[in-house]
Design an enzyme around this catalytic site. Structure first.
Site: not given
Length: 717
Positions: A656, A652, A246, A654, A696
């Site tokens: 965010s 993802d 891990h 970046d 959005d």
């Protein structure tokens, strides 16, 4: 005097009376004893069934993880660098975005990070001292968070230290002090704190070995790392860390550590993760005590050679799930590095390291870009069509099988490096991923999908060849925290108590002196569990295991109904118990004793027949109500929940926590290609718009995954 009774007569009368009264008493005692033995045996059987459920589901998840990463490797090898699908995942294969040590130092510089006056956590000074690390331990006990500046500083110092350590640490234990050996902790800080409370903090008089898997699953992985790294900096000769399977950034994407870091450090989380990748690759691979006891996380194989292990460049294996990039020499003498694996001389493998026959002409396959695919058009160049063509040209059919008939259940796209690198890589994979088995031999570990199963004959041969007497490993949860096998030549130690559920297992650690005889200390970190009776503990754990199993059954309900109907040619809606058990195992492939579990899963039968339609309805699992045109996409979502989250977190880039609707579509295209199934653009678009709650144009990953978490209604009844 004349008529008085003699002493012998009184004793005779007393014995007769005792014998008369003792017969029913003995019978009662025997009945109670027999009843109690049956009661304990039933509890033990329930406990073992529960254990098998948890372990089977855990290993199936690990196998899924490796198959998914294997699929990504296939994309990297067979799609052009310009393809959009390849670009989505290529960054996880880049081992060194910054190459020179000076550039690493500059990239991870903490000096421009200010600690505000409002910060209430511990303030650290460097070089680290015992007092400073003790203060850190106390702060984590109080649930305080360390400032990012200090986190980066500890990690930077740890990276510099690890780079000068050997692949195999050699330690000596003398008559005056013992060494303590701990197994998997998996982010459970309470277990580490309890070990320190019972055994004492690491010091020159109290040396420790921590045998990998410090992170994932639990909520305090980073705190455990910072404590261990802090003590390593203070006592580099007395605290030893082995790498576990891990300690791998690809595995962390699925099992929670990546999410934990980004949740705790939103601004500097990406830097922390990047530095941890480097640190994990520099962790030593094994420890040898007094030249007689080998301590390694997973195990060995019939090809394990510690002389080879001691010479490998361990830091090249940022993820051991794939061989490192090959360095080619160009005409001008410069080093030319591939993406992460060689393009030629590659061979198919079974789990991760056990390979079958080589594929001819694979390196000569043409490449084709899939760039510029729109959200709903130009499907002629889609990833699914391209993959089908690539598999066919490469010698795979649509099920990833070898055209000549491989018997492997694992994806064979995971290929081996050229022999010089591949041998080193296999050594490391087997050290981190392997498990012992009772039978002789060494076979591919198809259950986990990585490493091998090795038998007692392999243990005898490898230990004998290296003049060792004992192998201590971790990697597997044990109910008592430890377990001997292979004629007591292999010892498994596991230190995360309550690993599957409260009461599921004890944690343990080893104390070993100069005589090299292991002494075990067991514990339960949960106060709740310590207050439970055996029956309560088994019941609690059993309910949790059955809840997890019902979720697995629910998400496969369509496949199960199809399998049951094969045994129901007259469409009666009923099948025999034997057919129910056989069909269920065929679909779930968990290797469970379904007929034994029947009474826990099927509430009623009629003359030994199961009404499977009614039974599916009674699983008591609820799901969110969403407006989608294709309900099959929801079942795919439930069935591949973890794979989907892994792909989300890869895309993802970046960190965010948000992905666009187009990235959401690309995620589903990757998943559908991996699963070899068709999912229409309309179904994906409908799903995306139905969960874009604030409209959005982006989707919150955490909210999306939570919205699709299944709820077991029986647990709330």
């Amino acid at each position: 005097m004349g008529c008085g009774m003699g002493k012998s007569s009184l004793q005779e009368k007393k014995c007769t009376r005792v014998s008369i009264y003792s017969v029913p008493a003995i019978r009662a005692a025997l009945l109670i004893q027999r009843w109690y033995r049956q009661y304990v045996a039933r509890l033990e059987m329930r406990r073992r069934c529960t254990w098998n459920i948890f372990q089977s589901i855990e290993y199936a998840g690990e196998q899924d993880q490796i198959k998914l990463y294997s699929f990504f490797g296939f994309l990297m090898d067979h799609f052009t660098p310009a393809s959009s699908e390849r670009n989505l995942i290529s960054h996880i294969f880049r081992e060194n975005e910054i190459c020179r040590d000076t550039e690493w130092e500059r990239y991870f510089c903490y000096k421009d990070i200010e600690v505000p006056d409002s910060y209430t956590g511990p303030h650290l000074t460097f070089p680290m001292t015992f007092c400073g690390v003790s203060k850190l331990v106390e702060a984590f006990k109080q649930k305080q968070q360390l400032h990012a500046r200090y986190v980066l500083q500890i990690l930077g110092e740890t990276w510099r230290l690890l780079r000068i350590l050997p692949n195999i640490n050699h330690v000596s234990v003398c008559q005056t002090k013992e060494i303590t050996i701990c197994g998997d902790l998996h982010g459970q800080l309470e277990d580490l704190l309890l070990i320190f409370y019972k055994n004492g903090l690491p010091s020159s008089e109290k040396p420790y070995i921590f045998n990998g898997d410090f992170v994932d699953r639990g909520k305090s992985s980073l705190e455990i790392l910072l404590i261990l790294f802090g003590f390593l900096l203070v006592y580099p000769n007395d605290l030893h860390l082995n790498r576990g399977n891990h300690e791998d950034h690809i595995v962390n994407l699925r099992y929670g550590f990546t999410k934990e870091i980004l949740g705790k450090y939103r601004v500097h989380g990406k830097k922390i993760l990047k530095l941890l990748q480097k640190i994990f690759s520099w962790l030593p691979l094994a420890t040898v005590i007094n030249d007689k006891v080998l301590v390694v996380h997973g195990g060995i194989s019939n090809s394990t050679d510690l002389n080879v292990v001691s010479r490998v460049d361990r830091h090249r294996y940022v993820s051991v799930l794939r061989p490192p990039k090959v360095v080619h020499q160009t005409l001008n003498g410069n080093r030319n590095e591939g993406d992460n694996g060689p393009a030629e001389g590659r061979r198919r493998v079974r789990s991760l390291t056990n390979h079958s026959s080589a594929l001819p002409q694979r390196n000569s396959l043409p490449r084709r870009s899939l760039q510029n695919s729109s959200i709903s058009h130009q499907l002629s160049s889609s990833v699914e069509d391209e993959l089908k063509r690539r598999r066919r040209l490469a010698g795979f059919d649509q099920t990833y099988k070898n055209a000549n008939g491989s018997d492997s259940d694992s994806d064979p796209d995971f290929a081996e490096a050229p022999e010089a690198n591949g041998h080193d890589w296999k050594q490391i994979v087997n050290l981190l991923w392997s498990d012992p088995m009772p039978q002789n031999g060494c076979i591919s570990n198809e259950v986990r999908g990585g490493g091998c199963y090795w038998g007692p004959d392999v243990t005898e041969e490898v230990l004998g060849r290296h003049n060792l007497q004992l192998l201590i490993r971790s990697h597997e949860c044990k109910q008592d925290g430890y377990e001997f096998c292979h004629n007591r030549r292999v010892l498994t130690i596991f230190s995360a108590s309550n690993y599957y559920e409260v009461g599921s297992n004890r944690g343990a650690y080893i104390r070993m002196g100069a005589d090299l005889v292991p002494h075990f200390i067991q514990y339960q970190a949960s106060r709740t569990c310590r207050d439970l009776t055996l029956r309560q503990s088994v019941g609690w754990t059993e309910r949790s295991a059955l809840r997890a199993l019902r979720e697995q059954l629910f998400v496969h309900k369509s496949d199960l109904i199809r399998a049951y109907r094969e045994f129901d040619p007259h469409h009666t809606g009923k099948i025999s118990m034997r057919h129910w058990a056989s069909a269920t195992e065929t679909v779930l492939k968990l290797g469970l004793p379904w007929r034994v579990l029947r009474s826990q899963l099927v509430s009623r039968t009629h003359y030994g027949m199961v009404d499977y339609q009614q039974w599916i309805k009674e699983l008591s699992i609820t799901e969110p109500k969403l407006e989608v045109s294709d309900t099959s996409i929801l079942e795919t979502m439930y069935k591949n929940h973890s794979n989907l989250e892994t792909i989300f977190r890869i895309i993802d880039t970046d960190h965010s926590g948000l992905i666009s609707l187009e990235e959401f579509r690309q995620t589903w295209k990757l998943l559908s290609s991996h699963l070899k199934m068709e999912i229409s653009d309309k179904a994906i678009t409908d799903l995306a718009h139905s969960i874009d709650f604030n409209k959005d144009g982006s989707i919150d990953i955490n909210e999306f995954m939570e919205a699709f978490r299944l709820v077991d209604l029986s647990a709330h009844g």
